[in-house]
Design a protein around this motif. Structure first.
Motif, PDB file in Angstrom:
ATOM      1  N   ILE A 118      27.608 -21.679 -25.482  1.00 29.62           N
ATOM      2  CA  ILE A 118      27.218 -22.761 -24.575  1.00 29.62           C
ATOM      3  C   ILE A 118      27.209 -24.100 -25.312  1.00 29.62           C
ATOM      4  N   SER A 119      27.721 -25.117 -24.630  1.00 32.87           N
ATOM      5  CA  SER A 119      27.774 -26.502 -25.147  1.00 32.87           C
ATOM      6  C   SER A 119      28.577 -26.634 -26.442  1.00 32.87           C
ATOM      7  N   SER A 120      29.563 -25.773 -26.633  1.00 27.91           N
ATOM      8  CA  SER A 120      30.371 -25.864 -27.859  1.00 27.91           C
ATOM      9  C   SER A 120      31.771 -26.406 -27.587  1.00 27.91           C
ATOM     10  N   GLY A 121      32.121 -26.564 -26.327  1.00 22.34           N
ATOM     11  CA  GLY A 121      33.436 -27.104 -25.969  1.00 22.34           C
ATOM     12  C   GLY A 121      33.319 -28.578 -25.633  1.00 22.34           C
ATOM     13  N   GLU A 128      29.001 -32.109 -35.450  1.00 20.68           N
ATOM     14  CA  GLU A 128      29.949 -31.775 -36.511  1.00 20.68           C
ATOM     15  C   GLU A 128      30.533 -30.377 -36.314  1.00 20.68           C
ATOM     16  N   ASN A 129      29.686 -29.419 -35.915  1.00 18.58           N
ATOM     17  CA  ASN A 129      30.144 -28.048 -35.699  1.00 18.58           C
ATOM     18  C   ASN A 129      29.417 -27.468 -34.483  1.00 18.58           C
ATOM     19  N   PRO A 130      29.897 -27.781 -33.272  1.00 20.18           N
ATOM     20  CA  PRO A 130      29.202 -27.324 -32.074  1.00 20.18           C
ATOM     21  C   PRO A 130      29.125 -25.799 -31.949  1.00 20.18           C
ATOM     22  N   VAL A 131      30.105 -25.086 -32.473  1.00 20.65           N
ATOM     23  CA  VAL A 131      30.072 -23.617 -32.420  1.00 20.65           C
ATOM     24  C   VAL A 131      28.893 -23.096 -33.241  1.00 20.65           C
ATOM     25  N   GLU A 165      36.505 -20.055 -33.702  1.00 19.52           N
ATOM     26  CA  GLU A 165      35.118 -19.947 -33.237  1.00 19.52           C
ATOM     27  C   GLU A 165      34.452 -18.707 -33.827  1.00 19.52           C
ATOM     28  N   MET A 166      35.198 -17.621 -33.892  1.00 16.06           N
ATOM     29  CA  MET A 166      34.660 -16.380 -34.454  1.00 16.06           C
ATOM     30  C   MET A 166      34.272 -16.579 -35.921  1.00 16.06           C
TER      31      MET A 166
END
Length: 178
Positions: A118-121, A128-131, A165-166
């Protein structure tokens, strides 16, 4: 015994009681995983169900609808993640989106859930690193939920769609020794 695991794949494809939609505050069909879930569930049916829910929702809120054509789940939980471009310090709201989804899950008698990051795209803003931020808030929400609900038995799948992302989410899981 509750568990949390990281999956390389789409949350919309997991065999779970509830799939989480990274929703916007008005529960409209959107892009990314939101668009995928609306298409799989059936755009008209899910749009109609969402239109019956009082909106706008706040960042961190979570609501539930039937899964309609999404056959691998019984329900869809719509979690509103913050838009970090608008609210760059909304970490508590992101944690709340994960936490409140778990509350909605168990309040409806379900036990297994698959989350997107959630909220990473597009809502990742200038993080800096939403993932990594999203994965961390998911883990913290899961742990807080278990503290607050010690008798809960939930299976959580956090889904990282791409290989990149993984890798980023795996590093967070390793930091937490999961």
């Amino acid at each position: 015994m509750s568990t949390i695991e990281l999956i390389n794949g789409s949350c919309a494809d997991q065999e779970v009681d509830a799939v989480v939609n990274a929703a916007n505050c008005d529960l409209w069909a959107g892009g990314g995983i939101c668009g995928v879930i609306f298409r799989k569930a059936g755009l008209a049916a899910l749009t109609d169900a969402c239109s019956k829910i009082k909106t706008p929702l706040n960042d961190g809120d979570a609501v539930i609808t039937p899964s309609f054509g999404l056959k691998n789940a019984k329900a869809i939980i719509h979690a509103v993640g913050p838009n970090f471009a608008v609210t760059p310090e909304a970490f508590d709201e992101l944690l709340a989106a994960y936490y409140n989804s778990l509350v909605v899950l168990t309040d409806n008698g379900y036990k297994s859930i698959s989350f997107p990051l959630i909220s990473s795209g597009i809502f990742g803003g200038s993080l800096e690193n939403p993932v990594a931020v999203s994965a961390k808030q998911c883990i913290l929400a899961y742990r807080k939920f278990l503290e607050d609900h010690p008798d809960a038995d939930v299976t959580v799948k956090l889904c990282a769609f791409t290989a990149a992302e993984m890798a980023e989410a795996s590093a967070v899981f390793a930091e937490f020794d999961i």
